[in-house]
Design a protein around this motif. Sequence first.
Motif, PDB file in Angstrom:
ATOM      1  N   ILE A   1       0.832  -1.201   0.000  1.00 38.28           N
ATOM      2  CA  ILE A   1       0.000   0.000   0.000  1.00 38.28           C
ATOM      3  C   ILE A   1       0.869   1.254   0.000  1.00 38.28           C
ATOM      4  CG2 ILE A   1      -1.730   1.295   1.313  1.00 38.28           C
ATOM      5  CD1 ILE A   1      -2.756  -1.417   2.338  1.00 38.28           C
ATOM      6  N   GLN A   2       1.921   1.221   0.809  1.00 34.57           N
ATOM      7  CA  GLN A   2       2.836   2.366   0.876  1.00 34.57           C
ATOM      8  C   GLN A   2       3.479   2.632  -0.483  1.00 34.57           C
ATOM      9  OE1 GLN A   2       6.193   1.616   3.369  1.00 34.57           O
ATOM     10  NE2 GLN A   2       7.246   3.475   2.726  1.00 34.57           N
ATOM     11  N   ASP A   3       3.917   1.575  -1.139  1.00 37.19           N
ATOM     12  CA  ASP A   3       4.553   1.741  -2.445  1.00 37.19           C
ATOM     13  C   ASP A   3       3.568   2.254  -3.491  1.00 37.19           C
ATOM     14  OD1 ASP A   3       6.949   0.900  -1.409  1.00 37.19           O
ATOM     15  OD2 ASP A   3       6.733  -1.184  -2.108  1.00 37.19           O
ATOM     16  N   LEU A   4       2.328   1.738  -3.491  1.00 38.43           N
ATOM     17  CA  LEU A   4       1.325   2.188  -4.458  1.00 38.43           C
ATOM     18  C   LEU A   4       0.948   3.658  -4.246  1.00 38.43           C
ATOM     19  CD1 LEU A   4      -1.063  -0.881  -4.724  1.00 38.43           C
ATOM     20  CD2 LEU A   4       0.529  -0.026  -6.433  1.00 38.43           C
ATOM     21  N   ILE A   5       0.744   4.041  -2.998  1.00 37.43           N
ATOM     22  CA  ILE A   5       0.389   5.435  -2.719  1.00 37.43           C
ATOM     23  C   ILE A   5       1.563   6.361  -3.069  1.00 37.43           C
ATOM     24  CG2 ILE A   5      -0.187   7.074  -0.880  1.00 37.43           C
ATOM     25  CD1 ILE A   5      -1.833   4.849   0.409  1.00 37.43           C
ATOM     26  N   GLY A   6       2.778   5.930  -2.774  1.00 39.67           N
ATOM     27  CA  GLY A   6       3.958   6.724  -3.150  1.00 39.67           C
ATOM     28  C   GLY A   6       4.085   6.867  -4.659  1.00 39.67           C
ATOM     29  N   LEU A   7       3.777   5.793  -5.396  1.00 36.97           N
ATOM     30  CA  LEU A   7       3.836   5.834  -6.856  1.00 36.97           C
ATOM     31  C   LEU A   7       2.782   6.798  -7.429  1.00 36.97           C
ATOM     32  CD1 LEU A   7       5.098   4.612  -9.442  1.00 36.97           C
ATOM     33  CD2 LEU A   7       3.244   2.932  -9.384  1.00 36.97           C
ATOM     34  N   VAL A   8       1.573   6.755  -6.876  1.00 33.13           N
ATOM     35  CA  VAL A   8       0.519   7.670  -7.327  1.00 33.13           C
ATOM     36  C   VAL A   8       0.927   9.122  -7.057  1.00 33.13           C
ATOM     37  CG1 VAL A   8      -1.860   8.401  -6.875  1.00 33.13           C
ATOM     38  CG2 VAL A   8      -1.342   5.982  -7.135  1.00 33.13           C
ATOM     39  N   GLY A   9       1.538   9.364  -5.891  1.00 32.58           N
ATOM     40  CA  GLY A   9       2.002  10.712  -5.562  1.00 32.58           C
ATOM     41  C   GLY A   9       3.090  11.187  -6.515  1.00 32.58           C
ATOM     42  N   MET A  10       3.999  10.286  -6.881  1.00 37.62           N
ATOM     43  CA  MET A  10       5.067  10.668  -7.821  1.00 37.62           C
ATOM     44  C   MET A  10       4.508  10.934  -9.219  1.00 37.62           C
ATOM     45  SD  MET A  10       8.426   8.474  -6.815  1.00 37.62           S
ATOM     46  CE  MET A  10       7.721   6.979  -6.176  1.00 37.62           C
ATOM     47  N   ILE A  11       3.500  10.168  -9.637  1.00 40.92           N
ATOM     48  CA  ILE A  11       2.864  10.412 -10.945  1.00 40.92           C
ATOM     49  C   ILE A  11       2.166  11.773 -10.938  1.00 40.92           C
ATOM     50  CG2 ILE A  11       1.005   9.651 -12.468  1.00 40.92           C
ATOM     51  CD1 ILE A  11       1.834   6.760 -11.770  1.00 40.92           C
ATOM     52  N   ALA A  12       1.491  12.100  -9.839  1.00 43.81           N
ATOM     53  CA  ALA A  12       0.830  13.410  -9.745  1.00 43.81           C
ATOM     54  C   ALA A  12       1.850  14.539  -9.815  1.00 43.81           C
ATOM     55  CB  ALA A  12       0.029  13.503  -8.451  1.00 43.81           C
ATOM     56  N   GLU A  13       2.971  14.384  -9.184  1.00 45.53           N
ATOM     57  CA  GLU A  13       4.011  15.415  -9.233  1.00 45.53           C
ATOM     58  C   GLU A  13       4.667  15.478 -10.618  1.00 45.53           C
ATOM     59  OE1 GLU A  13       4.402  17.718  -6.977  1.00 45.53           O
ATOM     60  OE2 GLU A  13       2.923  16.733  -5.712  1.00 45.53           O
ATOM     61  N   ALA A  14       4.735  14.354 -11.318  1.00 49.34           N
ATOM     62  CA  ALA A  14       5.252  14.377 -12.696  1.00 49.34           C
ATOM     63  C   ALA A  14       4.303  15.150 -13.616  1.00 49.34           C
ATOM     64  CB  ALA A  14       5.450  12.952 -13.210  1.00 49.34           C
ATOM     65  N   VAL A  15       3.003  15.035 -13.370  1.00 50.56           N
ATOM     66  CA  VAL A  15       2.023  15.821 -14.137  1.00 50.56           C
ATOM     67  C   VAL A  15       2.227  17.309 -13.865  1.00 50.56           C
ATOM     68  CG1 VAL A  15      -0.449  16.343 -14.342  1.00 50.56           C
ATOM     69  CG2 VAL A  15       0.321  13.980 -14.297  1.00 50.56           C
ATOM     70  N   VAL A  16       2.503  17.661 -12.614  1.00 52.61           N
ATOM     71  CA  VAL A  16       2.760  19.062 -12.257  1.00 52.61           C
ATOM     72  C   VAL A  16       3.976  19.589 -13.010  1.00 52.61           C
ATOM     73  CG1 VAL A  16       3.478  20.600 -10.382  1.00 52.61           C
ATOM     74  CG2 VAL A  16       1.683  18.920  -9.995  1.00 52.61           C
ATOM     75  N   VAL A  17       5.034  18.806 -13.027  1.00 57.69           N
ATOM     76  CA  VAL A  17       6.262  19.238 -13.710  1.00 57.69           C
ATOM     77  C   VAL A  17       6.030  19.380 -15.208  1.00 57.69           C
ATOM     78  CG1 VAL A  17       8.621  18.539 -14.273  1.00 57.69           C
ATOM     79  CG2 VAL A  17       7.801  18.322 -11.937  1.00 57.69           C
ATOM     80  N   SER A  18       5.273  18.466 -15.807  1.00 59.39           N
ATOM     81  CA  SER A  18       5.028  18.561 -17.246  1.00 59.39           C
ATOM     82  C   SER A  18       4.175  19.785 -17.590  1.00 59.39           C
ATOM     83  CB  SER A  18       4.370  17.276 -17.762  1.00 59.39           C
ATOM     84  OG  SER A  18       3.092  17.114 -17.181  1.00 59.39           O
ATOM     85  N   ILE A  19       3.186  20.101 -16.769  1.00 61.38           N
ATOM     86  CA  ILE A  19       2.381  21.304 -17.013  1.00 61.38           C
ATOM     87  C   ILE A  19       3.232  22.551 -16.831  1.00 61.38           C
ATOM     88  CG2 ILE A  19       0.448  22.683 -16.137  1.00 61.38           C
ATOM     89  CD1 ILE A  19      -1.008  20.074 -15.563  1.00 61.38           C
TER      90      ILE A  19
END
Length: 170
Positions: free
Chosen positions: A42-60
């Motif tokens: 669960i920790q790894d999945l939530i961390g991965l989702v958080g990193m994907i959200a931050e990657a979207v921020v960087v791309s925008i």
Amino acid sequence: MDKIINKKLNIIEASCVLFGIVCLLVSATLHFSESIWGYKVIQDLIGLVGMIAEAVVVSIELMLFHLENKQYKFMTVGYYIIELVCIMFANALVPFMGLLVLTVFSIGKNVYRVLNVDSIYRTLGYYELCKKFGIKVKKPRKARVTATRRKTVTAKSPKRTAAAKEPTYA
């Protein structure tokens, strides 16, 4: 850039910043709770989702930086340097305070972008960028100017009699 598209991008960016920080904080909190069964997955999945959200921020951020006018690009770089210095000082004083500083700076920047979209971005830069990457987006159509015809009112002139006869004097 179109105001509606800019507003949508800034809302997506702000929500991804908030969502990504929450996911990363929950993941960090789960690191210390070993009582939950399967906490590591669960920790790894939530961390991965958080990193994907931050990657979207960087791309925008990169896309919007690419669309800015030259003078605002220099202002944006200066803004990022000030933001980084503030985050470092906040983290030195209170641990994890940098996340709050990052969130406040990000929301403030997005509000400024939405309010001053006409002066910051090139007019049709977004559509040029979409064309460059092969994304099909319809450009907004300009309002067509229609030629108006003037209604001409003809003044009525007195009718001429067909060959007015002159009186004969003889």
